[in-house]
Design a protein around this motif. Structure first.
Motif, PDB file in Angstrom:
ATOM      1  N   UNK A 188      -7.401   8.056  -4.593  1.00  0.00           N
ATOM      2  CA  UNK A 188      -8.800   7.854  -4.195  1.00  0.00           C
ATOM      3  C   UNK A 188      -9.011   6.435  -3.680  1.00  0.00           C
ATOM      4  N   UNK A 189      -8.494   5.446  -4.403  1.00  0.00           N
ATOM      5  CA  UNK A 189      -8.647   4.059  -3.962  1.00  0.00           C
ATOM      6  C   UNK A 189      -7.958   3.835  -2.620  1.00  0.00           C
ATOM      7  N   UNK A 190      -6.779   4.426  -2.462  1.00  0.00           N
ATOM      8  CA  UNK A 190      -6.053   4.279  -1.198  1.00  0.00           C
ATOM      9  C   UNK A 190      -6.829   4.929  -0.048  1.00  0.00           C
ATOM     10  N   UNK A 191      -7.410   6.095  -0.328  1.00  0.00           N
ATOM     11  CA  UNK A 191      -8.177   6.784   0.702  1.00  0.00           C
ATOM     12  C   UNK A 191      -9.470   6.080   1.067  1.00  0.00           C
ATOM     13  N   UNK A 192      -9.981   5.287   0.149  1.00  0.00           N
ATOM     14  CA  UNK A 192     -11.243   4.570   0.398  1.00  0.00           C
ATOM     15  C   UNK A 192     -11.024   3.195   1.023  1.00  0.00           C
ATOM     16  N   UNK A 193      -9.828   2.918   1.491  1.00  0.00           N
ATOM     17  CA  UNK A 193      -9.536   1.610   2.071  1.00  0.00           C
ATOM     18  C   UNK A 193     -10.576   1.145   3.092  1.00  0.00           C
ATOM     19  N   UNK A 194     -10.918   1.968   4.096  1.00  0.00           N
ATOM     20  CA  UNK A 194     -11.895   1.507   5.098  1.00  0.00           C
ATOM     21  C   UNK A 194     -13.239   1.121   4.482  1.00  0.00           C
ATOM     22  N   UNK A 195     -13.659   1.888   3.478  1.00  0.00           N
ATOM     23  CA  UNK A 195     -14.938   1.595   2.820  1.00  0.00           C
ATOM     24  C   UNK A 195     -14.842   0.316   2.002  1.00  0.00           C
ATOM     25  N   UNK A 234      -5.371  -6.270  -3.740  1.00  0.00           N
ATOM     26  CA  UNK A 234      -4.648  -6.752  -2.560  1.00  0.00           C
ATOM     27  C   UNK A 234      -4.204  -5.601  -1.665  1.00  0.00           C
ATOM     28  N   UNK A 235      -3.856  -4.459  -2.270  1.00  0.00           N
ATOM     29  CA  UNK A 235      -3.329  -3.338  -1.491  1.00  0.00           C
ATOM     30  C   UNK A 235      -4.393  -2.636  -0.664  1.00  0.00           C
ATOM     31  N   UNK A 236      -5.582  -2.449  -1.227  1.00  0.00           N
ATOM     32  CA  UNK A 236      -6.579  -1.631  -0.524  1.00  0.00           C
ATOM     33  C   UNK A 236      -7.757  -2.412   0.040  1.00  0.00           C
ATOM     34  N   UNK A 237      -7.946  -3.661  -0.401  1.00  0.00           N
ATOM     35  CA  UNK A 237      -9.124  -4.402   0.058  1.00  0.00           C
ATOM     36  C   UNK A 237      -8.778  -5.628   0.886  1.00  0.00           C
ATOM     37  N   UNK A 238      -7.484  -5.955   1.022  1.00  0.00           N
ATOM     38  CA  UNK A 238      -7.081  -7.130   1.800  1.00  0.00           C
ATOM     39  C   UNK A 238      -5.844  -6.792   2.635  1.00  0.00           C
ATOM     40  N   UNK A 239      -5.562  -7.602   3.642  1.00  0.00           N
ATOM     41  CA  UNK A 239      -4.337  -7.372   4.420  1.00  0.00           C
ATOM     42  C   UNK A 239      -3.127  -8.134   3.879  1.00  0.00           C
ATOM     43  N   UNK A 240      -3.243  -8.706   2.680  1.00  0.00           N
ATOM     44  CA  UNK A 240      -2.181  -9.537   2.132  1.00  0.00           C
ATOM     45  C   UNK A 240      -0.903  -8.728   1.861  1.00  0.00           C
TER      46      UNK A 240
END
Length: 624
Positions: A188-195, A234-240
């Motif tokens: 779910x967190x991975x799928x919500x990346x754009x949001x 870092x994985x889903x909310x940033x490009x780091x």
């Protein structure tokens, strides 16, 4: 009782036989023997460096470098030992109150959540290992991958341990449900990346408040709670790149000053095994044994005297707890109250010199370190008085039936017997002050001294206990260092988010002048102390906050004491304070047992903090 329950294996263990049983047994040997040897190697390497530098005047330039390489391996293998033995620090206050079936589910969730983090970290740790091959160490001139290899190896071994633990549950449906739930949350967190990427700093609340709080309360080991939140953010909310998590954990775990943690843990075990602890406790008991709560006062005073010797609060506690706790328990002290008071004294003595936190403040703000040292003595006494008042109140009705006041002859006799043991802290402090050894190396002098005293003076040295002591040292150290590494990674993530700058801007614009700023600083640094290990927090916020305090007319030394004590309060306050769980790990007491008793001590510390904040004289009265 161990300081944490064995996740999964405490609930519904499978009668495992055959191959799985053999694998589990050999995995223990594969990890515990090298971990024990690494502790011994660190003692030898550092002590050799001291001897060659101070006695022979021929410094060994590679000793610190080799010690640093071995230290990361010790930390990771120790973390594996702790994971296999179920000794990673976790809070199970809520879980333990559930029905057996639900408790069994959350025990499996704890292992599954740790497994999820380890699986996600395995590839980034391997990439980090490959990248480090291009860096050559300055003294030994070997690839730095020799050191960095500890990370993927340790993670892989913990994955193997987690899989064995899940297999031991023996309930396929339970394990599948827990794994599916963890996988669903990650998906779910991975799928919500754009949001999530569009939410900005609201992600800090989602990951570092909601997820951390949820996993901690669910009984997931603390280190993995911090790691999951940081990795997810870092994985889903940033490009780091995710190798950043590994590199930050490496930085947090392998700071050479932290090597004092395992060495002082081992020293504490040696003091107990050689009989030095018993001699010291008998003397202290002869002085205060007839007083209600007498040994609790001794604990407060002892932490004040030895605090800062090792440069690590965890190591300070490790040097004191094994000496006093056994006798205190014999006298009827409750285990929860013991760990609560130990944790509270850790917060109380944060300003006692030579404090590594004060040294850090001086380095990042330009303040005089000698002035900080002078200013730090009295605030700790103020908070210590508060703790002693709570001790007096809690022990006011204690029965002293059967306890006699020792005569002067008895006190003199126990003093003579205890003198070699009592001399140890003075030898350690003198070695630091005279420049014989660094704060990291000095523990090896204590170890050598304890071995000699045990063999020649007290004639108590059980060689059969040596290996279990070394393994216990590695396990405790791994549990503590993995938390510090995960907290360091989380601190870095908070910095990159811009949170630190936003906080400083907000606090600088508050109405009400200096008093409002001090009040908000106290509350803010209590929260920061509960989330971040002290040194990273100082490095992050010191350069931002001290100029604001200076502009408002607040004395720099006074503000430093307020900041350090506030962070100490947060650092040692459950449910999020790392220091509290370190105290539980060192004393081998379950975190749940200290939750209620620590409330009174924390309230006393908070009142003392208010007094120090309101009366600058306690921090500045002895400055020229």
């Amino acid at each position: 009782m161990q300081h944490t329950a064995h996740p999964a294996t405490d609930v519904n263990p499978l009668r495992v036989g055959g191959a799985l049983s053999v694998i589990d047994r050999w995995l223990g040997v594969l990890v515990e023997v090298p971990a024990a040897l690494l502790v011994l190697a660190e003692v030898i390497v550092l002590l050799t460096g001291v001897v060659f530098r101070y006695l022979l005047h021929r410094p060994v330039i590679w000793s610190d470098e080799l010690a640093s390489i071995l230290f990361l391996w010790l930390a990771m293998l120790g973390a594996v030992v702790a994971f296999r033995r179920g000794e990673h620090m976790r809070m199970t206050a809520l879980v333990s109150g559930l029905s057996p079936s639900r408790r069994a589910f959350f025990e499996v969730v704890a292992v599954a959540a740790a497994l999820a983090f380890l699986v996600m970290m395995l590839w980034p740790s391997y990439e980090y290992f490959v990248d480090e091959a291009f860096i050559t160490t300055p003294a030994l001139e070997i690839p730095n991958s020799w050191r960095a290899g500890a990370l993927p190896v340790g993670i892989a071994l913990m994955i193997a341990t987690a899989l064995i633990r899940l297999a031991q549950v023996g309930n396929v449906k339970l394990v599948a449900t827990a794994l599916a739930g963890i996988a669903a949350i990650c998906a779910v967190l991975w799928g919500l990346q754009p949001v999530l990427k569009g939410l900005g700093n609201l992600n800090l609340v989602i990951f570092f408040v909601v997820i951390v709080a949820g996993t901690v309360l669910a009984g997931v080991p603390i280190a993995f709670c911090f790691g999951l939140a940081t990795f997810g953010y870092l994985a889903v909310a940033t490009p780091m790149p995710l190798t950043v998590v590994v590199s930050r954990m490496d930085e947090g775990m392998s700071h050479l000053i932290l090597l004092a943690v395992p060495l002082f843990v081992f020293l504490g075990l040696l003091i107990e095994m050689t009989g030095m602890a018993r001699a010291m406790v008998r003397f202290l008991a002869s002085l205060l044994g007839h007083v209600r709560g007498g040994l609790s006062y001794v604990l407060v005073g002892a932490m004040y005297l030895v605090s800062g010797i090792s440069g690590s609060k965890a190591a300070d506690m490790a040097a004191i707890a094994p000496v006093l706790f056994p006798e205190m328990e014999k006298r009827g002290a409750k285990r929860g109250d013991l760990v609560a008071l130990l944790s509270a004294t850790g917060a109380q003595t944060e300003t006692v010199p030579p404090s590594i936190v004060l040294i850090t403040i001086g380095s990042v703000t330009g303040l005089s370190i000698s002035a900080l040292f002078i200013g730090g003595l009295m605030p700790a006494i103020v908070l210590g008085v508060g703790l002693c008042m709570v001790v007096w109140w809690r022990h006011r009705g204690e029965s002293l039936e059967g306890i006699k006041r020792a005569s002067f002859a008895e006190i003199g006799k126990t003093l003579v017997i205890a003198l070699p043991a009592i001399a140890l802290p003075f030898i350690i402090r003198a070695a630091v002050i005279e420049g014989v050894a660094t704060a990291t190396e000095v523990s090896t002098i204590g170890i050598a001294y304890a071995v000699v005293m045990g063999l020649l003076v007290y004639r108590q040295f059980d060689w059969r206990r040596l290996r279990p002591m070394l393994v216990d040292t590695a396990s405790l150290s791994g549990a503590i260092l993995l938390i510090i590494g995960a907290a360091t990674a989380m601190a870095w993530a908070l910095t990159q988010s811009g949170f630190s700058n936003a906080l400083a801007d907000f606090m600088g614009s508050l109405p009400g002048g200096a008093w409002t700023f001090l009040a908000v600083s106290v509350l803010a640094f209590i929260v920061l102390g509960s989330l971040l290990e002290g040194i990273p927090a100082i490095v992050l916020f010191g350069p931002l906050m001290f100029p604001i305090a200076h502009k408002l007319g607040i004395n720099d030394i006074h503000y430093a004491m307020v900041v350090v004590l506030s962070m100490g309060l947060g650092l040692f306050a459950p449910p999020f304070g790392v220091g509290y769980y370190a105290a539980c790990a060192i004393s081998r007491i379950h975190p749940d047992e200290g939750m209620k008793p620590i409330i009174g001590y924390m309230l006393a510390l908070f009142v003392g903090l208010i007094v120090v904040t309101a009366i600058p004289w306690f921090s500045t009265g002895f400055l020229k």
